[in-house]
Design a protein around this motif. Structure first.
Motif, mmCIF file in Angstrom:
data_model
loop_
_atom_site.group_PDB
_atom_site.id
_atom_site.type_symbol
_atom_site.label_atom_id
_atom_site.label_comp_id
_atom_site.label_asym_id
_atom_site.label_seq_id
_atom_site.Cartn_x
_atom_site.Cartn_y
_atom_site.Cartn_z
ATOM 1 N N LEU A 15 0.828 -1.210 0.000
ATOM 2 C CA LEU A 15 0.000 0.000 0.000
ATOM 3 C C LEU A 15 0.862 1.259 0.000
ATOM 4 N N LYS A 16 1.890 1.282 0.839
ATOM 5 C CA LYS A 16 2.778 2.452 0.903
ATOM 6 C C LYS A 16 3.422 2.718 -0.448
ATOM 7 N N TYR A 17 3.878 1.677 -1.106
ATOM 8 C CA TYR A 17 4.514 1.851 -2.408
ATOM 9 C C TYR A 17 3.517 2.391 -3.422
ATOM 10 N N CYS A 18 2.319 1.846 -3.456
ATOM 11 C CA CYS A 18 1.301 2.303 -4.406
ATOM 12 C C CYS A 18 0.928 3.762 -4.163
ATOM 13 N N ILE A 19 0.798 4.141 -2.906
ATOM 14 C CA ILE A 19 0.470 5.526 -2.569
ATOM 15 C C ILE A 19 1.613 6.445 -2.978
ATOM 16 N N GLN A 20 2.830 6.011 -2.716
ATOM 17 C CA GLN A 20 4.017 6.788 -3.098
ATOM 18 C C GLN A 20 4.060 6.991 -4.616
ATOM 19 N N GLU A 21 3.588 6.014 -5.361
ATOM 20 C CA GLU A 21 3.589 6.098 -6.825
ATOM 21 C C GLU A 21 2.352 6.829 -7.351
ATOM 22 N N LYS A 22 1.711 7.585 -6.489
ATOM 23 C CA LYS A 22 0.569 8.434 -6.861
ATOM 24 C C LYS A 22 -0.626 7.657 -7.404
ATOM 25 N N HIS A 23 -0.868 6.516 -6.812
ATOM 26 C CA HIS A 23 -2.067 5.729 -7.100
ATOM 27 C C HIS A 23 -2.117 5.200 -8.528
ATOM 28 N N SER A 24 -0.992 5.110 -9.199
ATOM 29 C CA SER A 24 -1.004 4.532 -10.536
ATOM 30 C C SER A 24 -1.234 3.024 -10.438
ATOM 31 N N ILE A 26 -0.180 -0.543 -10.533
ATOM 32 C CA ILE A 26 1.120 -1.161 -10.300
ATOM 33 C C ILE A 26 1.018 -2.666 -10.578
ATOM 34 N N PRO A 27 1.832 -3.199 -11.481
ATOM 35 C CA PRO A 27 1.817 -4.644 -11.720
ATOM 36 C C PRO A 27 2.618 -5.392 -10.652
ATOM 37 N N SER A 28 2.263 -6.650 -10.470
ATOM 38 C CA SER A 28 2.960 -7.476 -9.482
ATOM 39 C C SER A 28 4.454 -7.574 -9.787
ATOM 40 N N THR A 29 4.810 -7.542 -11.053
ATOM 41 C CA THR A 29 6.230 -7.621 -11.413
ATOM 42 C C THR A 29 7.004 -6.397 -10.930
ATOM 43 N N GLU A 30 6.376 -5.222 -10.979
ATOM 44 C CA GLU A 30 7.036 -4.013 -10.472
ATOM 45 C C GLU A 30 7.207 -4.087 -8.959
ATOM 46 N N LEU A 31 6.186 -4.563 -8.271
ATOM 47 C CA LEU A 31 6.291 -4.713 -6.817
ATOM 48 C C LEU A 31 7.425 -5.661 -6.455
ATOM 49 N N GLN A 32 7.538 -6.736 -7.210
ATOM 50 C CA GLN A 32 8.609 -7.691 -6.954
ATOM 51 C C GLN A 32 9.973 -7.055 -7.221
ATOM 52 N N ASN A 33 10.098 -6.317 -8.304
ATOM 53 C CA ASN A 33 11.378 -5.695 -8.668
ATOM 54 C C ASN A 33 11.770 -4.526 -7.771
ATOM 55 N N GLU A 34 10.791 -3.763 -7.305
ATOM 56 C CA GLU A 34 11.080 -2.533 -6.562
ATOM 57 C C GLU A 34 10.918 -2.653 -5.052
ATOM 58 N N VAL A 35 10.042 -3.521 -4.591
ATOM 59 C CA VAL A 35 9.714 -3.578 -3.164
ATOM 60 C C VAL A 35 10.206 -4.874 -2.514
ATOM 61 N N LYS A 37 12.559 -7.413 -3.633
ATOM 62 C CA LYS A 37 13.592 -7.898 -4.556
ATOM 63 C C LYS A 37 14.057 -9.315 -4.256
ATOM 64 N N ASN A 38 13.958 -9.748 -3.023
ATOM 65 C CA ASN A 38 14.418 -11.090 -2.645
ATOM 66 C C ASN A 38 13.292 -12.110 -2.607
ATOM 67 N N SER A 39 12.151 -11.751 -3.145
ATOM 68 C CA SER A 39 10.994 -12.649 -3.157
ATOM 69 C C SER A 39 10.575 -12.919 -4.594
ATOM 70 N N SER A 40 9.783 -13.948 -4.763
ATOM 71 C CA SER A 40 9.321 -14.285 -6.108
ATOM 72 C C SER A 40 8.079 -13.473 -6.466
ATOM 73 N N VAL A 41 7.847 -13.336 -7.743
ATOM 74 C CA VAL A 41 6.649 -12.651 -8.201
ATOM 75 C C VAL A 41 5.406 -13.430 -7.785
ATOM 76 N N ASP A 42 5.526 -14.748 -7.654
ATOM 77 C CA ASP A 42 4.385 -15.551 -7.187
ATOM 78 C C ASP A 42 4.011 -15.204 -5.748
#
Length: 99
Positions: A15-24, A26-35, A37-42
């Motif tokens: 939620l914090k990341y999505c709010i920081q990104e101005k409510h755009s 957000i795909p799960s792949t971006e969350l995995q890459n940016e938030v 990083k040590n976890s799988s997209v699954d």
């Protein structure tokens, strides 16, 4: 769980990341890459699925089975300011200790 966080903490981090990104949206792949990083997209998709089934007012978009998307709104900001998923988890833990 994801990166030594409780499930609730991981959901609040999303939620914090999505709010920081101005409510755009957000795909799960971006969350995995940016938030997460040590976890799988699954793992991230699993969290998004759980978030979508819980009773908070999120704008959610699920375009296909390969990628899940999430978008927050003003209610999401309020929810997070009031403690978010971490508060719900804490209150649930307290209640179960009394039962």
């Amino acid at each position: 769980m994801i990166e030594d966080l409780t499930e609730a903490q991981a959901k609040d981090r999303i939620l914090k990341y999505c709010i920081q990104e101005k409510h755009s949206i957000i795909p799960s792949t971006e969350l995995q890459n940016e938030v997460f990083k040590n976890s799988s997209v699954d793992d991230v998709k699993f969290l998004l699925q759980k978030m979508s089934s819980e009773c908070i007012d999120l704008d959610k978009v699920n375009l296909n089975s390969q990628t899940k998307y999430i978008s927050t709104n003003k209610a999401s900001v309020t929810f997070l300011k009031q403690g978010g998923f971490t508060k719900i988890e804490s209150e649930s833990s307290v209640k179960s200790n009394f039962l």
